[in-house]
Scaffold this active site. Structure first.
Site, mmCIF file in Angstrom:
data_model
loop_
_atom_site.group_PDB
_atom_site.id
_atom_site.type_symbol
_atom_site.label_atom_id
_atom_site.label_comp_id
_atom_site.label_asym_id
_atom_site.label_seq_id
_atom_site.Cartn_x
_atom_site.Cartn_y
_atom_site.Cartn_z
ATOM 1 N N ASP A 23 0.833 -1.201 0.000
ATOM 2 C CA ASP A 23 0.000 0.000 0.000
ATOM 3 C C ASP A 23 0.872 1.257 0.000
ATOM 4 O OD1 ASP A 23 -2.272 -1.542 0.132
ATOM 5 O OD2 ASP A 23 -2.422 -1.412 2.316
HETATM 6 N N1 URA Z 1 -1.381 -5.861 3.784
HETATM 7 C C1 URA Z 1 -1.842 -4.598 3.826
HETATM 8 O O1 URA Z 1 -2.877 -4.325 4.417
HETATM 9 N N2 URA Z 1 -1.117 -3.660 3.193
HETATM 10 C C2 URA Z 1 0.027 -3.906 2.535
HETATM 11 O O2 URA Z 1 0.630 -3.003 1.989
HETATM 12 C C3 URA Z 1 0.497 -5.220 2.508
HETATM 13 C C4 URA Z 1 -0.228 -6.181 3.151
#
Ligand code: URA
Length: 233
Positions: free
Chosen positions: A89
């Protein structure tokens, strides 16, 4: 084959930088132009694999239509067309692999069947209790309706005064926002998230925004583990 190549060379059908070369064992450099029967041959494209310490506030993509920073912005001067294997993310930091390998390994690592373990360290709201950990380990129903698979979870520390906990979570799945959704499902929303390991790979030696190339040995091990995991999980 080597024998067929030698025959072509001895017959004078091979040119290096426009000059016929008949001597076997002549060394060429990467940027030398090699012609066979008057046709320039393309060099085999080299595959590259990088381990990148993605900072928070960067998109896991090669371009962004809103003009935000993307991971490939950190690879100035890189001639290969690299792209991230999977995603983190925008607000998540940590290990991200990039490659120009438009096939095998990237597919292998991203395919749900082949998922290798990844460990995340999350700062979450509230004090995580042993019952919460049990739920994470068994699998929880996430808001997208899916259940998470078995996971490893442990509390690293908790701060009673500030009412938050630091928790390590190891999963082999990679649904969108999976870690955030798992913690939300147990009532401890994620405040900050970092991916610390990807299979046997760690961020050791790197600071945020830095990257290094994977060794052939590391690439080979990733392949082997991905294949092995597809049989076990
Ligand atoms: N899980 C999440 O919620 N975000 C990420 O970036 C990776 C795994």
């Amino acid at each position: 084959s080597r024998r067929a190549s030698e025959k072509l060379i001895l017959e004078g059908r091979v040119k290096v930088n426009g000059v016929v070369v008949k001597e076997l064992g002549t060394k060429v450099k990467g940027d030398d132009a090699i012609e066979v029967n008057g046709t320039l041959i393309e060099r085999e494209r080299n595959k590259v694999y990088y381990l990148f310490y993605k900072p928070r506030g960067v998109i896991s993509a090669v371009k962004d239509d809103k003009g935000r920073r993307v991971v490939t912005d950190y690879f100035e001067g890189e001639k290969n067309r690299i792209y991230p294997i999977g995603r983190l993310d925008y607000d998540t930091s940590g290990i991200l692999l990039l490659t120009n390998d438009d096939g095998e390994l990237a597919n292998l690592l991203m395919h749900p069947r082949y998922k290798v373990d990844k460990t995340y360290v999350a700062k979450v709201e509230g004090l995580v209790q042993s019952d919460d950990l049990k739920r994470l380990r068994k699998g929880v129903k996430m808001k997208d309706g899916h259940y998470s698979a078995r996971a490893k979870a442990k509390v690293i520390s908790s701060d009673r005064a500030k009412n938050h906990s630091i928790v390590s979570l190891t999963i082999h799945e990679g649904r969108n926002h999976q870690v955030k959704n798992m913690f939300e499902a147990i009532g401890h929303p994620v405040m900050k998230l970092k991916r610390e390991t990807y299979d046997f790979l760690t961020l050791k030696g790197l600071t945020s925004g830095q990257y290094r190339e994977l060794s052939n040995e590391e690439v080979k091990t990733l392949y082997e583990n991905a294949r092995k995991n597809s049989k076990l999980k």
